[in-house]
Write a protein that holds these residues in place. Structure first.
Motif, PDB file in Angstrom:
ATOM      1  N   HIS A 215       0.832  -1.204   0.000  1.00 15.04           N
ATOM      2  CA  HIS A 215       0.000   0.000   0.000  1.00 15.04           C
ATOM      3  C   HIS A 215       0.867   1.253   0.000  1.00 15.04           C
ATOM      4  CE1 HIS A 215      -4.120  -1.744   1.488  1.00 15.04           C
ATOM      5  NE2 HIS A 215      -3.691  -2.294   0.361  1.00 15.04           N
TER       6      HIS A 215
ATOM      7  N   ALA B  97       2.362   1.495  -3.470  1.00 18.48           N
ATOM      8  CA  ALA B  97       1.329   1.829  -4.457  1.00 18.48           C
ATOM      9  C   ALA B  97       1.028   3.323  -4.436  1.00 18.48           C
ATOM     10  CB  ALA B  97       0.075   1.025  -4.190  1.00 18.48           C
TER      11      ALA B  97
ATOM     12  N   ALA C 262      -4.651   0.999  -4.917  1.00 23.33           N
ATOM     13  CA  ALA C 262      -4.515   0.062  -3.801  1.00 23.33           C
ATOM     14  C   ALA C 262      -5.556  -1.042  -3.858  1.00 23.33           C
ATOM     15  CB  ALA C 262      -4.612   0.803  -2.470  1.00 23.33           C
TER      16      ALA C 262
ATOM     17  N   ASP D 161      -4.988  -5.097  -3.502  1.00 25.50           N
ATOM     18  CA  ASP D 161      -5.734  -5.960  -2.592  1.00 25.50           C
ATOM     19  C   ASP D 161      -6.389  -7.120  -3.331  1.00 25.50           C
ATOM     20  OD1 ASP D 161      -5.114  -4.610  -0.262  1.00 25.50           O
ATOM     21  OD2 ASP D 161      -6.846  -3.277  -0.405  1.00 25.50           O
TER      22      ASP D 161
END
Length: 245
Positions: free
Chosen positions: A109, A112, A119, A123
């Motif tokens: 994260h 990113a 993000a 995920d």
């Protein structure tokens, strides 16, 4: 290095003992892959036999991919067929292998946000519990040694669960960042060699491309260091599956 040994030193005794446990588990797989013998340990050192060889060149990559595939296939057949990517897995030797998602989510994260990658897309790749489990063991191209036809695997610090193809993507990313853009025949030979070793498990091109972007995010901070001369976006051999926002 000294004589016939290689000494790996650790500031953290727990990290030292964990690396030794990783080595023992990988050795127990009996995958027909050469690993250095662990000769002795103490609280902050692992003492291995010193293996001959050199860092793989581009021409060596398909054989490295096949070696990686043999390790993954043996791990899945012997132990990890019962593992789930979103849960830690305890092996028959008592080693707890962390899950795929939790150890890397926060770092991904952060990276990113720097790279302008969504993000939510990150995920979506992490949260895929239905895929069969192999493992991640830092697939940096420098963690293999080539000695003639022999490929040895070194460095045992990190180990987590991971999908099939995740470490192959890492090998291709780190090799590209080191040597430059890989040509299509080399890429095809690497994928074919890996898939032949892990059959009947799959390594789809779409998964390989997406896993490569996760490795890109996790290696962003090393560009210009440790032999990484080429930023991944400059040498990526396929279209970016996560275009910048």
């Amino acid at each position: 290095m000294s004589g016939g040994i290689f000494v790996k030193r650790y500031d953290d005794p727990e990290r030292c003992s964990t690396a030794a446990a990783h080595h023992a588990w990988l050795t127990s797989l009996d995958a027909g892959v050469r690993l250095p013998r662990l000769l002795a340990t103490d609280a902050q050192r692992l003492i291995f036999e010193r293996l001959p060889g050199h860092t793989p060149t581009v021409a060596d990559l398909p054989r490295v991919a096949a070696t990686l595939g043999r390790l993954h296939a043996a791990a899945h057949e012997r132990e990890l067929h019962a593992a789930r990517l979103h849960q830690p897995h305890t092996t028959t030797t008592g080693l707890v292998i962390p899950d795929f998602t939790d150890p890397r989510r926060a770092a991904l994260h952060r990276a990113a946000a720097v790279a302008g990658t969504d993000a939510a897309a990150v995920d979506a790749l992490l949260d895929r519990p239905g895929l069969p489990a192999a493992f991640y063991k830092d697939p940096n191209v420098r963690n293999y040694l080539v000695d003639g036809e022999d490929i040895a695997v070194v460095d045992f610090d990190d180990l987590t669960l991971a999908p099939f193809g995740y470490d192959l993507a890492g090998l291709l990313v780190t090799a590209s960042m080191t040597y430059g853009r890989l040509d299509e025949p080399t890429l095809a030979d690497c994928v074919d060699a890996y898939r032949a070793a892990v059959a009947p498990q799959q390594c789809r091109p779409v998964d390989l491309h997406q896993f490569a972007e996760l490795h890109h995010l996790l290696t962003l901070r090393y560009v210009g260091l440790n032999g990484y001369r080429h930023p991944w976006p400059a040498v990526r051999p396929w279209p970016d599956p996560f275009p910048p926002r």
